[in-house]
Design an enzyme around this catalytic site. Structure first.
Site, mmCIF file in Angstrom:
data_model
loop_
_atom_site.group_PDB
_atom_site.id
_atom_site.type_symbol
_atom_site.label_atom_id
_atom_site.label_comp_id
_atom_site.label_asym_id
_atom_site.label_seq_id
_atom_site.Cartn_x
_atom_site.Cartn_y
_atom_site.Cartn_z
ATOM 1 N N PHE A 85 15.624 19.111 -1.374
ATOM 2 C CA PHE A 85 14.272 18.638 -1.632
ATOM 3 C C PHE A 85 14.053 17.258 -1.016
ATOM 4 O O PHE A 85 12.991 16.986 -0.437
ATOM 5 C CB PHE A 85 14.042 18.582 -3.141
ATOM 6 C CG PHE A 85 12.715 18.024 -3.561
ATOM 7 C CD1 PHE A 85 11.607 18.839 -3.695
ATOM 8 C CD2 PHE A 85 12.570 16.672 -3.840
ATOM 9 C CE1 PHE A 85 10.379 18.324 -4.083
ATOM 10 C CE2 PHE A 85 11.354 16.141 -4.227
ATOM 11 C CZ PHE A 85 10.250 16.974 -4.353
ATOM 12 N N ARG A 115 2.008 8.419 12.931
ATOM 13 C CA ARG A 115 1.674 9.656 13.655
ATOM 14 C C ARG A 115 0.179 9.945 13.642
ATOM 15 O O ARG A 115 -0.383 10.458 14.616
ATOM 16 C CB ARG A 115 2.430 10.821 13.016
ATOM 17 C CG ARG A 115 2.166 12.189 13.630
ATOM 18 C CD ARG A 115 2.535 13.287 12.657
ATOM 19 N NE ARG A 115 1.753 13.177 11.425
ATOM 20 C CZ ARG A 115 2.098 13.741 10.286
ATOM 21 N NH1 ARG A 115 3.214 14.437 10.184
ATOM 22 N NH2 ARG A 115 1.322 13.612 9.203
ATOM 23 N N TYR A 151 0.837 -1.203 0.000
ATOM 24 C CA TYR A 151 0.000 0.000 0.000
ATOM 25 C C TYR A 151 0.871 1.252 0.000
ATOM 26 O O TYR A 151 0.638 2.186 -0.785
ATOM 27 C CB TYR A 151 -0.938 0.010 1.211
ATOM 28 C CG TYR A 151 -1.657 1.334 1.377
ATOM 29 C CD1 TYR A 151 -2.747 1.650 0.564
ATOM 30 C CD2 TYR A 151 -1.219 2.276 2.300
ATOM 31 C CE1 TYR A 151 -3.390 2.871 0.680
ATOM 32 C CE2 TYR A 151 -1.853 3.498 2.422
ATOM 33 C CZ TYR A 151 -2.934 3.794 1.613
ATOM 34 O OH TYR A 151 -3.567 5.019 1.716
ATOM 35 N N ARG A 160 -10.693 5.856 8.949
ATOM 36 C CA ARG A 160 -9.671 5.238 8.096
ATOM 37 C C ARG A 160 -8.764 4.354 8.938
ATOM 38 O O ARG A 160 -8.479 4.677 10.096
ATOM 39 C CB ARG A 160 -8.830 6.308 7.394
ATOM 40 C CG ARG A 160 -9.621 7.243 6.496
ATOM 41 C CD ARG A 160 -8.672 8.119 5.685
ATOM 42 N NE ARG A 160 -7.862 8.960 6.536
ATOM 43 C CZ ARG A 160 -8.066 10.263 6.717
ATOM 44 N NH1 ARG A 160 -9.069 10.869 6.119
ATOM 45 N NH2 ARG A 160 -7.274 10.974 7.500
#
Length: 418
Positions: free
Chosen positions: A289, A219, A172, A229
């Site tokens: 980044f 978290r 997932y 969910r």
């Protein structure tokens, strides 16, 4: 006065917040001049800033044409994600929509105007996004279309099933985040700002995404529960409770924390791959980044480890702490020192009775071996006494101003996004 005590407890936060606000953020996230852009690209960057607090600034700090490619990549995936999240779309409509979404990139007039999601503008004005997609070099188009297709198929697969095994958890996370890491890596290489190996080594790129996604899932336990969910793998939580929601019950807090610690240990296994990946990067804007979200993630896991608050509210790192990480994580030695610091913090909190304690110690040992501090960054928090004294005095005199500064800093400090 609580805010004052908070600042006095971490005087280095004051120094770094001030340094950041007074121009330090420009070193890692220089502002982009949008006036020279065409109307379509300006619109895309406006959507980017509206839909992402976490990534907008770092995307706009990327060099050259890579910046536009990553901006469009983000918006395409945000549009796809908006379809997945929209519970008002029936499954018999949503599944084929996810499977076919990548094909709409080549359809100038395609848009979707029936979404009820907050980011629906990226679907309603998809023609602007798809036009700028088609303006990209073909090498970028091929990457974005391919990742969009694979992600749409993966999202459809998990619409009607929950995450059971740890293998499925990895699967997932691969679909929703690992593919992003792979796609970004291929864009980095396509831009020639990075070597071809960066885009070819999909295992490392996948780990970059999995580490961030697992951190967010860990978290956000309580928030996800409140919104119905479930992303924690059943194989793990079922050893501690009959239902995942039971972990939030006060009487189950001890086993809940043990479950939490096991999942954090699982996530930590990606850190060696993260360090190897970052060590290959040579362009500064690409390094910033990639590195900034990773050091934010390790700091978040250190804050969550063995922490009952995960099941009671939101666990966040301090803004001053986040700013320090953003300004420090500009080279691989600094990142290794940061990783070392936070895994040591976790190590010091490992309960001797925790069922995962041996596994946690083992994975920390492997991270230590890769990130032994050997640079000045290893002691980066050891500011000179005069700086700390001034910072503490400033806190005592200006705590209300710092409260305002802290809120203003939210413009620049990344926050996790699922």
């Amino acid at each position: 006065m609580e805010l004052l005590r908070k600042w006095l407890g971490h005087p280095e936060d004051i120094y770094n917040l001030l340094r950041f606000k007074m121009g330090g953020y420009r070193a890692v996230m220089p502002r982009m001049d949008t006036d020279s852009l065409g109307c379509g690209l300006r619109t895309c960057y406006r959507y980017l800033n509206q839909t992402s607090r976490s990534f907008a600034a770092v995307i706009q700090a990327l060099d050259g044409e890579l910046r536009h490619a990553v901006c469009i990549f983000y918006l395409v995936l945000r549009a796809l994600d908006t379809v997945e999240d929209d519970m008002s779309i029936p499954l018999d409509v949503k599944v084929p929509m996810l499977h076919e979404f990548h094909s709409h990139l080549y359809e100038p007039d395609w848009k979707y105007t029936e979404s009820k999601e907050k980011d629906r503008q990226v679907l309603e004005d998809f023609p602007t996004i798809s036009m700028e997609f088609r303006n990209l070099s073909k090498v970028y188009q091929d990457v974005i279309s391919d990742i969009c297709h694979k992600m749409g198929v993966g999202m459809a697969e998990f619409l009607e099933k929950k995450v059971d095994s740890q293998h499925e958890w990895d699967k997932y996370c691969h679909y929703v985040a690992g593919l992003v890491g792979i796609g970004l890596s291929r864009l980095f290489s396509a831009s020639e700002l990075e070597d071809s190996i960066v885009g070819q080594d999909t295992d490392l790129a996948n780990s970059m995404g999995l580490f961030l996604q697992k951190t967010n899932i860990i978290r956000d336990y309580l928030e996800d529960q409140l919104e119905g969910r479930e992303f924690w793998p059943r194989e793990v939580w079922s050893r501690y409770a009959k239902k995942l929601s039971d972990l939030a019950k006060p009487e189950n807090i001890d086993v809940a924390v043990q479950c939490l610690n096991e999942l954090i240990t699982n996530a930590l296994h990606h850190v060696p791959n993260v360090l190897t990946y970052l060590s290959r990067l040579k362009n500064q804007s690409v390094f910033n980044f990639c590195a900034i979200p990773q050091v934010m993630a390790i700091a978040t896991l250190a804050a969550c480890y063995n922490n009952q608050q995960v099941f009671r509210g939101v666990v966040k790192i301090r803004k001053g702490q986040a700013v320090t990480l953003m300004m420090d994580a500009t080279n691989i030695q600094a990142v290794k020192a940061i990783m070392y610091q936070y895994v040591e913090e976790i190590y010091q909190k490992i309960p001797s009775t925790d069922p995962s304690s041996n596994k946690t110690q083992q994975v920390i040992a492997s991270i230590r071996a890769m990130s032994l501090p050997g640079s000045p960054m290893a002691s980066r928090h050891h500011y000179s006494p005069i700086y700390l004294s001034c910072a503490m005095l400033l806190a005592a005199l200006s705590w209300q101003y710092l409260s305002t500064l802290s809120k203003a800093t939210e413009e620049y400090v990344p926050a996790g996004e699922n």
